[in-house]
Design a protein around this motif. Structure first.
Motif, mmCIF file in Angstrom:
data_model
loop_
_atom_site.group_PDB
_atom_site.id
_atom_site.type_symbol
_atom_site.label_atom_id
_atom_site.label_comp_id
_atom_site.label_asym_id
_atom_site.label_seq_id
_atom_site.Cartn_x
_atom_site.Cartn_y
_atom_site.Cartn_z
ATOM 1 N N VAL A 49 -3.338 55.512 -23.820
ATOM 2 C CA VAL A 49 -2.096 54.766 -24.368
ATOM 3 C C VAL A 49 -1.600 53.574 -23.357
ATOM 4 O O VAL A 49 -2.432 53.554 -22.483
ATOM 5 N N VAL A 50 -0.915 52.295 -23.440
ATOM 6 C CA VAL A 50 -0.162 51.788 -22.533
ATOM 7 C C VAL A 50 1.175 51.507 -22.893
ATOM 8 O O VAL A 50 1.818 52.012 -23.548
ATOM 9 N N TYR A 51 1.242 51.617 -21.632
ATOM 10 C CA TYR A 51 2.869 51.400 -20.932
ATOM 11 C C TYR A 51 3.405 50.489 -20.994
ATOM 12 O O TYR A 51 3.121 49.912 -20.592
ATOM 13 N N VAL A 52 4.517 50.001 -21.735
ATOM 14 C CA VAL A 52 5.383 48.674 -21.199
ATOM 15 C C VAL A 52 7.196 49.028 -21.007
ATOM 16 O O VAL A 52 7.762 50.250 -21.422
ATOM 17 N N LEU A 53 6.351 48.271 -19.340
ATOM 18 C CA LEU A 53 8.074 48.618 -18.955
ATOM 19 C C LEU A 53 8.777 47.057 -19.150
ATOM 20 O O LEU A 53 8.852 46.151 -18.713
ATOM 21 N N TYR A 88 2.143 53.187 -26.201
ATOM 22 C CA TYR A 88 1.545 53.052 -26.855
ATOM 23 C C TYR A 88 0.390 53.389 -27.604
ATOM 24 O O TYR A 88 -0.246 52.598 -26.368
ATOM 25 N N HIS A 89 -0.161 53.576 -28.492
ATOM 26 C CA HIS A 89 -1.253 54.042 -28.380
ATOM 27 C C HIS A 89 -1.991 53.732 -28.718
ATOM 28 O O HIS A 89 -2.005 52.058 -29.810
ATOM 29 N N VAL A 90 -3.529 53.261 -27.980
ATOM 30 C CA VAL A 90 -4.621 52.242 -28.289
ATOM 31 C C VAL A 90 -5.875 53.631 -28.559
ATOM 32 O O VAL A 90 -6.183 54.327 -28.728
ATOM 33 N N GLY A 91 -7.305 52.618 -28.443
ATOM 34 C CA GLY A 91 -8.869 53.941 -28.111
ATOM 35 C C GLY A 91 -8.584 54.124 -27.302
ATOM 36 O O GLY A 91 -8.103 53.771 -25.878
ATOM 37 N N ALA A 92 -9.513 54.757 -27.156
ATOM 38 C CA ALA A 92 -10.114 55.602 -25.504
ATOM 39 C C ALA A 92 -10.828 55.345 -24.562
ATOM 40 O O ALA A 92 -11.120 54.011 -24.670
ATOM 41 N N ASN A 93 -9.786 55.520 -23.338
ATOM 42 C CA ASN A 93 -9.827 55.507 -22.438
ATOM 43 C C ASN A 93 -10.060 53.797 -21.957
ATOM 44 O O ASN A 93 -11.006 53.426 -21.906
ATOM 45 N N PRO A 94 -8.662 53.209 -22.420
ATOM 46 C CA PRO A 94 -8.036 52.144 -21.625
ATOM 47 C C PRO A 94 -8.457 51.912 -20.629
ATOM 48 O O PRO A 94 -8.330 52.038 -19.764
ATOM 49 N N SER A 95 -9.434 50.678 -20.355
ATOM 50 C CA SER A 95 -9.222 50.426 -18.532
ATOM 51 C C SER A 95 -8.657 49.249 -18.454
ATOM 52 O O SER A 95 -8.657 48.441 -16.460
ATOM 53 N N VAL A 124 -12.000 46.723 -28.373
ATOM 54 C CA VAL A 124 -10.417 46.194 -28.137
ATOM 55 C C VAL A 124 -9.576 46.961 -28.652
ATOM 56 O O VAL A 124 -9.800 46.942 -30.349
ATOM 57 N N SER A 125 -8.659 47.031 -28.186
ATOM 58 C CA SER A 125 -7.075 47.798 -29.480
ATOM 59 C C SER A 125 -6.988 46.247 -29.174
ATOM 60 O O SER A 125 -6.166 45.610 -28.134
ATOM 61 N N VAL A 126 -5.551 45.533 -30.253
ATOM 62 C CA VAL A 126 -5.055 44.536 -30.245
ATOM 63 C C VAL A 126 -3.497 44.782 -30.787
ATOM 64 O O VAL A 126 -3.407 45.908 -32.021
ATOM 65 N N LEU A 127 -2.526 45.399 -29.780
ATOM 66 C CA LEU A 127 -1.459 45.662 -30.138
ATOM 67 C C LEU A 127 -0.440 43.983 -31.194
ATOM 68 O O LEU A 127 -0.155 43.162 -29.098
ATOM 69 N N VAL A 150 -1.746 49.974 -33.190
ATOM 70 C CA VAL A 150 -3.123 49.479 -32.613
ATOM 71 C C VAL A 150 -3.888 49.153 -34.272
ATOM 72 O O VAL A 150 -4.029 49.808 -35.168
ATOM 73 N N ARG A 151 -4.897 47.643 -33.902
ATOM 74 C CA ARG A 151 -6.073 47.538 -34.600
ATOM 75 C C ARG A 151 -6.557 47.360 -33.608
ATOM 76 O O ARG A 151 -7.215 46.582 -33.118
ATOM 77 N N ASN A 152 -7.846 47.988 -33.659
ATOM 78 C CA ASN A 152 -8.952 48.152 -33.136
ATOM 79 C C ASN A 152 -10.312 47.592 -33.398
ATOM 80 O O ASN A 152 -10.480 47.779 -34.851
ATOM 81 N N TYR A 153 -11.004 46.987 -32.579
ATOM 82 C CA TYR A 153 -12.320 46.137 -33.087
ATOM 83 C C TYR A 153 -13.891 46.186 -32.078
ATOM 84 O O TYR A 153 -13.046 46.578 -31.148
ATOM 85 N N ALA A 154 -14.733 46.496 -33.005
ATOM 86 C CA ALA A 154 -15.653 46.961 -31.991
ATOM 87 C C ALA A 154 -17.019 45.770 -31.294
ATOM 88 O O ALA A 154 -16.271 44.793 -31.631
ATOM 89 N N ALA A 155 -16.474 46.175 -29.992
ATOM 90 C CA ALA A 155 -17.658 45.502 -28.860
ATOM 91 C C ALA A 155 -18.552 45.919 -28.011
ATOM 92 O O ALA A 155 -17.825 45.778 -26.138
ATOM 93 N N GLY A 156 -19.028 46.591 -28.387
ATOM 94 C CA GLY A 156 -20.387 47.554 -27.441
ATOM 95 C C GLY A 156 -19.554 48.780 -26.620
ATOM 96 O O GLY A 156 -18.197 49.183 -27.587
ATOM 97 N N LEU A 157 -20.275 49.561 -26.013
ATOM 98 C CA LEU A 157 -19.576 50.632 -25.193
ATOM 99 C C LEU A 157 -19.004 50.883 -23.715
ATOM 100 O O LEU A 157 -20.021 49.882 -23.256
ATOM 101 N N ASN A 158 -17.871 51.410 -23.967
ATOM 102 C CA ASN A 158 -17.704 51.439 -22.473
ATOM 103 C C ASN A 158 -17.575 50.010 -21.430
ATOM 104 O O ASN A 158 -17.815 49.348 -20.361
ATOM 105 N N PRO A 159 -16.187 49.184 -22.527
ATOM 106 C CA PRO A 159 -16.386 47.915 -21.662
ATOM 107 C C PRO A 159 -14.995 47.901 -20.891
ATOM 108 O O PRO A 159 -14.401 49.249 -20.666
#
Length: 268
Positions: A120-124, A138-145, A168-171, A182-191
């Protein structure tokens, strides 16, 4: 690492977070490319640092994610290169990247923090006095970095772009401090990181932008072509394929119109 004018002398200074040292270091610049001895401020396994004026006093402050203590630390600046004792805010398990933006357009800086374990991402939302409201996630894809802030759909509202395990996850922002699903877009592994850039293109035009990734790849370029009537945005994603880090692929997200193709050419 973050850059800012921490003591008001017009010379750029550095703030560096260390996940192995439990501190953030501030290095005041001398203006000639050298820096003074670092001054350390205690945090709980610092992982990422962002800079902003959180209390509106014209002095830059620091926000540091504490990977080990599930918080983000706020250091209010004194304007002379020193900082006050940190105040911590809950920001989920293993907070990693932190970025600043004004998500509800009230003129007060807010924070967004990625949680690599909870996906997830946290908004403060900021109160404008250096304090922050309780975080909402807000939920996003796995392993947000990594997270970046930009208006990618041209509505004047900041949006979030998050590097996740499969792309990439786009909110999209609503303008009141909340975000659409969230909307998810493929962009390789482990960005590992995401960078946003914008340009205005014309029909069948080509735009080249020198990447701002790791030093060994400073000669890589992104080329994007396509039909355009308005702005488009290219997201660069750093992919972890081998050591050292390498930018090995790119993706492009068009705004309003036709697809754009993105690619990375061979390094110089």
């Amino acid at each position: 690492m973050a850059i800012g004018h921490f003591n008001g002398d017009g010379k750029l200074d550095l703030a560096v977070a260390y996940d192995t040292g439990n501190f953030v270091s501030v290095l005041l610049g001398n203006g000639d490319g050298t820096f003074q001895t670092a001054v350390n401020y205690a945090v709980g396994k610092g992982y990422s640092v962002a800079v902003g004026d959180f209390n509106g006093d014209g002095k830059l402050d620091l926000a540091v994610t504490n990977y080990g203590s599930a918080t983000v630390s706020i250091f209010l600046g004194n304007g002379d290169g020193t900082f006050q004792t940190a105040v911590e805010y809950r920001a989920g398990l293993t907070p990693s990247s932190v970025t600043v933006g004004d998500f509800n357009r009230d003129g007060k800086l807010d924070l967004v923090v990625t949680s690599s374990v909870l996906n997830v991402v946290y908004v403060l939302l900021g109160n404008g006095d250096g304090t922050f409201q309780t975080a909402h996630y807000y939920h996003v894809g796995a392993n947000p970095s990594s997270v970046a802030v930009a208006d990618v759909n041209g509505d004047g509202v900041p949006d979030l772009l998050v590097a996740v395990g499969s792309g990439v996850s786009v909110l999209l922002g609503t303008g009141d401090g909340t975000f659409q699903p969230v909307r998810n877009y493929a962009a390789g592994l482990n960005p590992q990181s995401v960078l946003v850039g914008a340009s205005t293109a014309t029909a069948s035009s080509t735009w080249r932008w020198r990447t701002m990734g790791a030093t060994p790849l400073a000669c890589s370029w992104v080329t994007a072509t396509g039909r355009s009537r308005a702005k488009w945005t290219t997201l660069l994603v750093r992919i972890r394929r081998h050591w050292p880090w390498a930018i090995s692929t790119a993706m492009a997200i068009p705004i309003w119109w036709s697809p754009i193709r993105g690619r990375i050419t061979s390094p110089c």
